[in-house]
Design a protein around this motif. Sequence first.
Motif, PDB file in Angstrom:
ATOM      1  N   GLY A  30       0.806  -1.224   0.000  1.00 16.10           N
ATOM      2  CA  GLY A  30       0.000   0.000   0.000  1.00 16.10           C
ATOM      3  C   GLY A  30       0.832   1.263   0.000  1.00 16.10           C
ATOM      4  O   GLY A  30       0.498   2.249  -0.667  1.00 16.10           O
ATOM      5  N   ALA A  31       1.944   1.255   0.736  1.00 13.58           N
ATOM      6  CA  ALA A  31       2.825   2.430   0.783  1.00 13.58           C
ATOM      7  C   ALA A  31       3.489   2.667  -0.569  1.00 13.58           C
ATOM      8  O   ALA A  31       3.591   3.807  -1.042  1.00 13.58           O
ATOM      9  CB  ALA A  31       3.883   2.239   1.875  1.00 13.58           C
ATOM     10  N   PHE A  32       3.972   1.577  -1.194  1.00 14.28           N
ATOM     11  CA  PHE A  32       4.596   1.717  -2.518  1.00 14.28           C
ATOM     12  C   PHE A  32       3.574   2.209  -3.534  1.00 14.28           C
ATOM     13  O   PHE A  32       3.879   3.074  -4.361  1.00 14.28           O
ATOM     14  CB  PHE A  32       5.178   0.374  -2.971  1.00 14.28           C
ATOM     15  N   LEU A  33       2.363   1.675  -3.454  1.00 14.22           N
ATOM     16  CA  LEU A  33       1.307   2.098  -4.374  1.00 14.22           C
ATOM     17  C   LEU A  33       1.016   3.583  -4.213  1.00 14.22           C
ATOM     18  O   LEU A  33       0.863   4.316  -5.199  1.00 14.22           O
ATOM     19  CB  LEU A  33       0.051   1.268  -4.111  1.00 14.22           C
ATOM     20  N   GLY A  53       6.333   7.098   1.543  1.00 15.21           N
ATOM     21  CA  GLY A  53       5.861   5.828   1.002  1.00 15.21           C
ATOM     22  C   GLY A  53       6.981   4.944   0.502  1.00 15.21           C
ATOM     23  O   GLY A  53       6.973   3.728   0.724  1.00 15.21           O
ATOM     24  N   ALA A  54       7.959   5.542  -0.163  1.00 15.93           N
ATOM     25  CA  ALA A  54       9.081   4.769  -0.707  1.00 15.93           C
ATOM     26  C   ALA A  54       9.915   4.141   0.407  1.00 15.93           C
ATOM     27  O   ALA A  54      10.254   2.959   0.354  1.00 15.93           O
ATOM     28  CB  ALA A  54       9.955   5.665  -1.579  1.00 15.93           C
ATOM     29  N   TYR A  55      10.236   4.925   1.422  1.00 12.57           N
ATOM     30  CA  TYR A  55      11.052   4.405   2.529  1.00 12.57           C
ATOM     31  C   TYR A  55      10.275   3.375   3.343  1.00 12.57           C
ATOM     32  O   TYR A  55      10.822   2.344   3.748  1.00 12.57           O
ATOM     33  CB  TYR A  55      11.511   5.544   3.439  1.00 12.57           C
ATOM     34  N   SER A 155       3.319  -4.136  -6.432  1.00 10.75           N
ATOM     35  CA  SER A 155       2.728  -3.809  -5.132  1.00 10.75           C
ATOM     36  C   SER A 155       1.318  -4.371  -5.020  1.00 10.75           C
ATOM     37  O   SER A 155       0.927  -4.904  -3.971  1.00 10.75           O
ATOM     38  CB  SER A 155       2.718  -2.290  -4.915  1.00 10.75           C
ATOM     39  N   VAL A 156       0.544  -4.275  -6.105  1.00 13.00           N
ATOM     40  CA  VAL A 156      -0.799  -4.863  -6.114  1.00 13.00           C
ATOM     41  C   VAL A 156      -0.705  -6.381  -5.984  1.00 13.00           C
ATOM     42  O   VAL A 156      -1.463  -7.010  -5.231  1.00 13.00           O
ATOM     43  CB  VAL A 156      -1.555  -4.480  -7.398  1.00 13.00           C
ATOM     44  N   ALA A 157       0.244  -6.973  -6.694  1.00 15.59           N
ATOM     45  CA  ALA A 157       0.424  -8.426  -6.639  1.00 15.59           C
ATOM     46  C   ALA A 157       0.837  -8.868  -5.237  1.00 15.59           C
ATOM     47  O   ALA A 157       0.368  -9.899  -4.739  1.00 15.59           O
ATOM     48  CB  ALA A 157       1.474  -8.862  -7.660  1.00 15.59           C
ATOM     49  N   GLY A 200      -1.576   0.960   4.069  1.00 16.63           N
ATOM     50  CA  GLY A 200      -0.344   1.507   3.505  1.00 16.63           C
ATOM     51  C   GLY A 200      -0.449   3.000   3.282  1.00 16.63           C
ATOM     52  O   GLY A 200       0.498   3.761   3.550  1.00 16.63           O
ATOM     53  N   LEU A 201      -1.599   3.449   2.792  1.00 26.27           N
ATOM     54  CA  LEU A 201      -1.836   4.877   2.614  1.00 26.27           C
ATOM     55  C   LEU A 201      -1.824   5.590   3.959  1.00 26.27           C
ATOM     56  O   LEU A 201      -1.204   6.654   4.106  1.00 26.27           O
ATOM     57  CB  LEU A 201      -3.181   5.091   1.907  1.00 26.27           C
ATOM     58  N   ALA A 202      -2.489   5.001   4.948  1.00 27.19           N
ATOM     59  CA  ALA A 202      -2.557   5.616   6.275  1.00 27.19           C
ATOM     60  C   ALA A 202      -1.171   5.740   6.899  1.00 27.19           C
ATOM     61  O   ALA A 202      -0.814   6.787   7.447  1.00 27.19           O
ATOM     62  CB  ALA A 202      -3.473   4.797   7.187  1.00 27.19           C
ATOM     63  N   ALA A 203      -0.386   4.679   6.808  1.00 28.87           N
ATOM     64  CA  ALA A 203       0.971   4.710   7.375  1.00 28.87           C
ATOM     65  C   ALA A 203       1.837   5.737   6.659  1.00 28.87           C
ATOM     66  O   ALA A 203       2.659   6.420   7.290  1.00 28.87           O
ATOM     67  CB  ALA A 203       1.597   3.325   7.283  1.00 28.87           C
TER      68      ALA A 203
END
Length: 305
Positions: A30-33, A53-55, A155-157, A200-203
């Motif tokens: 989720g973060a990578f996405l 998100g990348a880190y 990331s989706v996979a 992932g978005l929230a983090a």
Amino acid sequence: MDVIWGVSQNEVAWGQLIAIYLFLAGIAGGAFLTASLTDLFSKKQYPKVIRAGAYLALVSIMLGLGLLVLDLGRPLSFWKLLFNVNMGSVMSIGVFIVSGFTGLAFVYAYLVWSAAAAQKQIHVTSANTEVAATSVGQGIQAMRKPVAALGVLFSVATATYTGFLLSAVTTNNFWHTPFLGIEAIPFLPILFLVSATSTGLAATLIGAFRGGDLSTYKKIDMVLIIAEIVLISILYLSVKPIFFSGSMATLFWLGVVVIGLIVPLLLSIYGIARHKNVILPVCGMVVIGGLSLRYFVVYTGQLFR
């Protein structure tokens, strides 16, 4: 005896380490996405979101893989899977997906870091050095968008695979629940993908808390929370009531439903309506809810078959 929420660890084959691994893999995906899609479509507006998100994606997947290897107890068995891909094995395919994702996460994090480091350089020794540094930096950064685009797929996979891993156990009635009664479509990959994207978005937003106006991301997370509520409701109606009772009932109703979904949704609606900044409490609860969901699914599937 190791006991969690009244459940003996001796009763389950997959315990806390697997639950945390599934959670961290979801966070990473989720973060990578979040970072990659932001990078591809609105890079200049949200640089802190991209960096966070990348880190986060790299750190989360590395920690998750570490826990997975630790749970196996035989690290060499894990590495053998990397070089012996069996297309008929969900576990083997998953190792290939996660390995590819980890490599992309490392490259992408480096590219994001190098771009940020270059922007912070105050001076160079000479004009020639400056030109050389700029040309080299541009050459490396040319890889950034292709890596981000490919990373979207991986990331989706990765987020979906964590659901397929459990769904592949066909003898487990809870894990192998079909989506809307369609046997060809397992339920957990869909639920885990939405949950991973949301957590992932929230983090990532927690890491980019002071990154400017994040109202667009807050609205996206609201949509994801609503989608997860719908999916949880469908799951509740699709399986036997016993799966939501017993020692794991409190974790589900309090951790997943109340803390992870209902309260964050209400706070998000309040924040948008009142123009209040409630990112930290909302995102913190969403992350807790995502971890609670992984624990609930992993343990419930083994306690009530």
